[in-house]
Structure formats: structure tokens, C-alpha cells
Design an enzyme around this catalytic site. Structure first.
Site, short mmCIF file in Angstrom:
data_model
loop_
_atom_site.label_atom_id
_atom_site.label_comp_id
_atom_site.label_asym_id
_atom_site.label_seq_id
_atom_site.Cartn_x
_atom_site.Cartn_y
_atom_site.Cartn_z
N HIS B 393 74.55 91.72 86.20
CA HIS B 393 74.68 90.85 87.39
C HIS B 393 74.55 91.66 88.69
O HIS B 393 73.97 92.73 88.69
CB HIS B 393 75.98 90.05 87.33
N GLU B 408 82.79 89.76 87.76
CA GLU B 408 82.21 90.60 86.70
C GLU B 408 81.28 91.67 87.29
O GLU B 408 81.25 92.80 86.84
CB GLU B 408 81.44 89.71 85.71
N HIS B 462 78.52 94.56 80.47
CA HIS B 462 78.96 93.22 80.88
C HIS B 462 80.43 93.01 80.54
O HIS B 462 81.02 93.81 79.80
CB HIS B 462 78.14 92.14 80.14
N GLU B 524 79.94 93.57 75.76
CA GLU B 524 80.90 92.69 76.42
C GLU B 524 82.25 93.34 76.17
O GLU B 524 82.89 93.14 75.14
CB GLU B 524 80.85 91.27 75.82
#
Lengths: 182, 562
Positions: B393, B408, B462, B524
Site C-alpha cells: 500500500h 497498514e 502486509h 500477512e
């Protein structure tokens, strides 16, 4: 040549009319211009919209984002396109709220259209999804499972503000139409 | 037979004239206009739209398109013949036959007001007739498909011509594309019509916009487009190549190897008289810029049409696969080894310019009013085991939201920056971060950074989120088979660092790990939506531990599998 055409046509017209006179001609269905409508079409006031009821399967996550969960719910709709819209709404509303978590919530779209096997969802780019990659993958799975239960839907195209987008939530590639075999 | 039916026809015409029998179009249906053969046509039974398809009376098709129609009452089938095309359609049936072959319709013929209505587009296209839909005028346009000549040849892609009240509307983009003026901004688009969602401009307007001549002959039904561009000069200035043309043109460019060279094809372009003369004096018609070059006397295969196909999919920004080749070349050598041009094809006219390189280079093609500028830059060379670190992101895309209001994108950047700093300590590693600040990159750009550099590993960082705060755990993703081992090693270290619930190593088609060519993993780390995990993930000391373990995973993979 021209004359021959005329005669030919006349003959044909005759045959058609003659032919139709004998058989009970099927009443032409009320035409609802789908993609070509500009919206000014007024439905005749005398015709009540006939509502079709249908039971559909809708998919959600379990409480721990591990597996899809299926629920059977009912929708009612007048036009086919509403069937998809109503079903999309249900993706946000599990009946078993304590066991099932919706993967779609507060999802806004500009339009949902269906043409020749392709269901196109034009999402609002301002949507906030707040899911990670695992959630995005499962959300798209839920969408596919839910919409592909309609046999006429062969492909799902996801757009953002009318344009192709790499990804809805920043992980899963949605540039190509979603298909059943993926 | 025909004569015998004549009296019947008269009777029918009489019936038709009785008011209310066949006329009176229903007001509630939105009207659709027909423009057939350039003339407005108003059939007594109006066309209807069904499933987005326009259905018109069979008579309109027969008269407007000059086809013969035959009706078989028993089979309730109309057979339409035009030239050597024949198709048959059956009332209320989705099955139709075209020249004996069965095809499926998406809208069946119906009966309306005693007339059989046929899907116009299907019928017309099957008969080789051009059909278009002008949505703003709600008009279906159908006319004989004219012959189109582009600089004397049949265009490579079809150029549609629609006739409306004596004016020929030509699909503008198709013309522009084939003349090599892609991306052209039309100055007067309002003079055109939007037909089948594409801009169609009158032929004379295209002539005004693009130059050349657009000659429409309705009698012969021919559209002749004469607009031949000319190459006037090719020159080299250091690492820049300038290609001059009489009119602006977009070149199709690609890369060939052995030796490495950049090829530019100029569509609908011929050499001007002077260059043509020079090329005729040269071996194989290939003129070399800057005098005679003995090395290339023979003329490479790439200048001989049909001898070699370009490598598929080579894009300017994706030029060839960069290996640290040519490293033993003396540094002083210029990037460009030689520059040449030729009339590669005369049918259609295409000029080819070839830039032969001493060293693999990236190139940028720029366009000016009078030609093309190609700027070359040497490819960044790999100096070690190259790792691309991707902080997920960023910028306008905050990613998921943490329970403390944190984003995030900030977590991923903090950890990625730590990983990059740690990796830099190892001289065998070359580290390329996707971003080191809060900026947005498209997923395709992240992939390009790794693929263009021929990276050895790709690591995307992430953090997860879910509506239920109780969901948690560490999860590691890969997609391509070459990435599984790396994913397992990363997960072992990462889960060891977090001690969160083990959600395992999974395969998922995420953009950045699907489209990168090297072993690639997306982690993640944990759930920002889980209060206890989020508290740890936002703690700098915890982030240090995560970064250290990610680096340990890369080290382990490098030492064990490289």
C-alpha cells in the site's frame, strides 16, 4: 430486379400475415430496453410488476476468516438485473450474525449490468474495504460463488469508476474477468 | 406461384388500410429509428428492443439490405439470401443457420403486430452488411459494407463506414491507429457520431484533422484514404536518435537480440526521394546513417521482411531480459553501434529504423511534431543477489485500518525500511526497495521494478484485517511454484517472531506474487483489527524482531538454495 423484390416482399408479407393469422401468435413480451435504454421509458400504469421469488445461496466468512460459509436466503425481483442487485445486497447481510461475517459491507457501486453472460459491477473507487489480502481473496470467492449460482452468469467484470482496475483492495488482480474455473 | 398470390396481396393491402389493424405504434415503447443504406426508414411496424437487441420487421431487412426472403410456413422459418450468403431464422427460436452452419442467437425472432421481427444486427452482419447503433439518436444504422482502401491497400484492421443522410461516418480510432497516430486528440469530436460506443467522424472531417485525402464515392461504394507519411531524416546525437517525418507518427517498437537492437516500424510511411535514393544505392536497400559501415554489408535479417518475427511482447519499458551481460566490454564504447533505415514493406508502406546496440539499453520513445526521438540509457546492472522489498500500500491507499486508528501502509513501510537497512549489511546482496516513503505505487509498477531488474527475490510486507477483532494470526502467501520454498522459510521465521496463531503457508493469486518472475512471497504478519496483535505490530521493538527474522529467512534461502 426492383420489381421482383417488391413482388417477393409482397408475397412474403402475405405469407407472414396469413401464417400468423392461423396460429395464436405469442404475445410479444413487454420489451424492456436493457443496455440501450436512456431511462425515459414509462411503464404503462396498467401493468403491475410481477415479482419473482427465488431462493439463493449467499456466502460469508466464518468468525476467523478461514472458510466460506453458505446461507440460503430469499430474494424477490421484477426484472432480471434486480436479481443480481438483491443478491449483492444479501452479501452484506448474513442471517446468522453470530456465526457468519459479511466480507462485503457498505459496498457502493455505480452500476450493475448484465450482457451476454457478463455481469459487470462498476464499483465506487471511494469504497473502504478494510480487509487484508486474505479477506480480499475470500470476499472475491464469496462474490464468485454467490453470483455463479446463476447459470447465465459466465463472467464477472469488476470496474472502479467505470475503468479497469488492477485490484479492488490492493492485492488480488481483477483486471481479467472472473470466471468459474478460477 | 408469384402471380397466383397477387390477388391475395391486394386483399392484404386492403386489410392493412383498415384503421387500427396494423398501424399505430404503441406510445409506451421507446422509439427506435432506422437508417438503412443512408436513408431514414420508417416501417409501419416499429422496431422493438429486446435484450438490448433491435428487432425489425423482415420487410425492412429485405428491402433495405437488398436481400430475398422466403417464408416456410410449416417450419415457421424465414430464409434470407443475399449474394452467396444465406441464413435462416425460426420464430421464437434461438437457433439459426448461416450458410448451413448452426449458430445460436441471443434474441429469438418474435411476432409483433402480425409481423415477424428479426434481430437486425445478426441478420445484417451475417449478410456482410455494416451495422451500428447510435445510442444518442436511438438509431440503428445499416448499410452495404464499402470497400476501404488505405494508401492503395486493404487496411489490416477493418475500418467501419456508416452512411447517414448521404454522409459517410468513418470509425475514427481505427483510421488513426492504422495511420500511426494513436492517441490523437480529435479537435472536433462533436461533428461525429458515437456509433457502437466508438467515435465515427465524417470523412471530410477526418481529412481536415489528419491531412491527406479521404475520398468517399457513394456510387462505387468505395472510401479511398490517401495519407502516406514520409521519412525525411534519421540522425544520431550521442545516445539520442532523431527520426524526422513529414507528419507525426507513432512507431511500433520492439527489441531483438543477437546483437541487441531496437527496431522501430513506422506505419503508412515511405522514404522520401532523397532517402529512397540513398537506400537504393545501399546493399539490400538498407541505408546506414553516418556513412558506409562494412560490418553490416550483408544486411541483417531483421530488415528483410518475413525473415524473422519480432519477439513477442517486448515493450519499451520492458526491454529484453537484463543479464549483467557485456560487463567485459570496454566502458568507453558508445551505446549505439550503428543506425540504419529501409523501406521494410511497400504493402502496406512501412519504414523500419534499426538501432544496433553495443550494450543492452533501456529506451524511451518520445514524439514531437516532426518525428520521433529515441533516448537510450544503459540498463542498470546487477551487482549481486538482488532482493526487492515491497512495503504494501502507501500514499492514497492506506491499506487496512488498525484498532488504534493506525494504517497498514505505515506498518508495512516501517518494517520494510528496517529490512532494507539490515540487508544492506551483506555485500553479496543488492537491495531495491519499492518505496521508502509514504507514496503510492501501482501493483504493476511494483512488479516491474522486480522484473526489469531481473531480481532474485521479491518480498511484499502486509498486515491483515477482519471485521471480527478476535480473528488473528500470521499467514504467508506465494503463487508460482518457484516461490513455495521461499514462502515456507519466510513463514517459519515470521511466525517464530510473532508467536501469533499459525494460519499457515497458502497459495493465492495476488497480483504482485503472481506477476513477478522470481521467487516471491507476500506476508500477512498479523491482524491490525485484533487489539493485542495490533499493539505488538505497532511496537518498534517488535517490528525490529520481525525485520530481523525476515532477513534471516532471506539469508537462509540464499545460503541453502542459491
Amino acid at each position: 430486379m426492383k420489381r421482383r423484390h417488391m413482388i417477393c416482399m409482397a408475397v412474403l408479407a402475405t405469407m407472414l400475415v396469413a401464417g400468423c393469422g392461423q396460429k395464436a401468435a405469442p404475445a410479444p413480451q413487454p420489451t424492456a430496453p436493457a443496455e440501450q435504454s436512456s431511462g425515459s421509458n414509462q411503464a404503462p400504469a396498467t401493468i403491475e410488476p410481477r415479482l419473482t421469488k427465488q431462493s439463493v445461496f449467499v456466502y460469508y466468512s466464518d468468525n476467523n476468516l478461514m472458510e466460506l460459509q453458505k446461507e440460503e436466503q430469499e430474494i424477490s425481483f421484477a426484472e432480471d438485473i434486480e436479481k443480481y442487485k438483491k443478491t449483492l445486497e444479501l452479501l452484506e447481510k448474513p442471517t446468522k450474525a453470530d456465526e457468519h461475517v459479511p466480507l462485503w459491507s457498505d459496498f457502493h457501486y455505480h452500476s450493475v449490468t448484465f450482457d451476454k453472460g457478463t455481469l459487470t459491477i462498476d464499483a465506487d473507487s471511494k469504497n473502504q474495504y478494510n480487509l487484508g489480502s486474505s479477506g480480499e481473496a475470500m470476499a472475491l470467492d464469496a462474490l464468485k460463488q454467490t453470483l455463479f449460482q446463476f447459470p447465465e452468469v459466465e463472467r464477472i467484470v469488476i470496474l472502479a469508476d467505470g475503468k479497469k482496475t488492477e485490484s479492488l483492495m490492493g492485492h488480488v488482480d481483477v483486471q481479467e474477468p472472473l470466471t468459474r474455473d478460477q | 406461384m408469384k402471380r397466383r398470390l397477387y390477388p391475395l396481396l391486394l386483399t392484404l393491402l386492403f386489410l392493412l388500410s383498415i384503421p387500427g389493424w396494423a398501424a399505430a405504434s404503441s406510445a409506451e415503447e421507446e422509439t427506435v429509428s432506422l437508417m438503412i443504406g443512408g436513408q431514414a426508414v420508417s416501417p409501419e411496424v416499429p422496431p422493438v428492443i429486446k435484450n438490448g437487441r433491435t428487432l425489425v420487421p423482415v420487410r425492412v431487412i429485405a428491402e433495405g439490405l437488398g436481400a430475398d426472403v422466403d417464408w416456410n410456413e410449416a417450419a415457421r422459418t424465414a430464409t434470407i439470401t443475399r449474394g452467396n450468403q444465406q441464413l435462416s431464422l425460426t420464430l421464437d427460436s434461438m437457433q439459426a443457420r448461416v450458410n448451413g452452419k448452426q449458430v445460436k442467437l441471443d434474441t429469438a425472432p418474435v411476432i409483433s403486430k402480425q409481423r415477424m421481427l428479426l434481430p437486425l444486427r445478426f441478420v445484417a452482419e451475417s449478410l456482410g452488411v455494416t451495422v451500428g447503433w447510435d445510442n444518442s439518436a436511438r438509431t440503428v444504422i445499416a448499410n452495404e459494407t464499402p470497400q476501404v482502401k488505405l494508401n492503395g491497400h486493404k487496411p489490416a484492421q477493418a475500418i467501419s463506414v456508416y452512411q447517414v443522410n448521404g454522409t459517410a461516418y468513418v470509425s475514427a480510432q481505427a483510421v488513426a491507429d492504422q495511420l500511426g497516430v494513436t492517441g490523437y486528440q480529435w479537435s472536433r469530436p462533436e461533428r461525429g457520431k458515437t456509433i457502437d460506443d466508438k467515435l465515427a467522424l465524417p470523412a471530410e472531417q477526418l481529412e481536415k484533422e489528419l491531412g491527406g485525402s479521404f475520398d468517399w464515392n457513394p456510387k462505387k461504394n468505395v472510401l479511398e484514404i490517401e495519407r502516406l507519411n514520409h521519412l525525411t531524416d534519421v540522425s544520431q546525437d550521442g545516445d539520442v536518435v532523431r527520426i524526422r517525418t513529414a507528419m507525426p507518427v507513432r512507431a511500433e517498437s520492439f527489441v531483438l537480440e543477437g546483437p541487441s537492437r531496437i527496431v522501430l516500424d513506422l506505419p503508412q510511411t515511405a522514404l522520401d526521394d532523397e532517402l529512397d535514393e540513398l537506400s537504393r544505392q545501399s546493399e539490400g536497400g538498407i541505408a546506414i546513417v553516418g556513412g558506409t559501415d562494412e560490418e553490416h554489408k550483408a544486411g541483417d535479417k531483421d530488415e528483410v521482411q518475413g525473415a524473422e518475427l519480432p519477439e513477442q511482447g517486448a515493450e519499451p519499458s520492458d526491454s529484453a531480459d537484463s543479464q549483467a551481460a557485456m560487463s567485459d566490454e570496454p566502458e568507453a564504447k558508445p551505446l549505439i553501434a550503428s543506425l540504419r533505415y529501409s523501406q521494410y514493406s511497400t504493402s502496406p508502406d512501412t519504414v523500419r529504423v534499426v538501432i544496433e546496440l553495443n550494450q543492452k539499453s533501456q529506451y524511451h520513445v518520445g514524439y514531437t511534431d516532426n518525428g520521433i526521438e529515441v533516448k537510450l540509457t544503459p540498463k542498470p546492472q546487477k551487482t549481486g543477489f538482488l532482493i526487492v522489498v515491497d512495503a504494501g500500500h502507501g500514499g492514497k491507499d492506506p491499506g487496512s485500518l488498525g484498532v488504534a486508528g493506525n494504517h497498514e501502509k505505515d506498518y508495512t513501510l516501517a518494517v520494510a525500511n528496517k529490512v532494507v537497512e539490515l540487508l544492506k549489511q551483506y555485500k553479496e546482496f543488492q537491495v531495491v526497495p519499492v518505496r521508502t516513503t509514504d507514496v503510492f505505487y501501482e501493483l504493476s509498477e511494483r512488479v516491474a521494478i522486480a522484473n526489469e531488474r531481473n531480481a532474485d527475490l521479491f518480498l511484499s510486507i502486509h498486515a491483515n484485517a477482519f471485521p471480527k477483532p478476535t480473528a488473528g494470526g500470521t499467514e504467508t502467501f506465494y503463487y508460482n511454484a518457484n516461490s513455495k520454498t521461499f514462502a515456507q522459510i519466510v513463514h517459519k521465521h515470521l511466525q517464530g517472531a510473532t508467536q501469533f496463531a499459525d494460519r499457515g503457508v497458502k497459495s493465492s493469486a495476488y497480483y504482485v506474487i503472481k506477476n513477478t518472475k522470481m521467487p516471491a512471497v507476500l506476508t500477512e504478519t498479523g491482524f491490525l483489527s485484533n487489539p493485542s496483535e495490533n499493539a505488538k505490530l505497532t511496537n518498534p521493538a517488535f517490528q525490529d524482531k520481525i525485520a530481523e527474522e525476515l532477513v534471516a529467512a532471506i539469508r537462509e534461502y540464499y545460503l541453502s538454495y542459491q
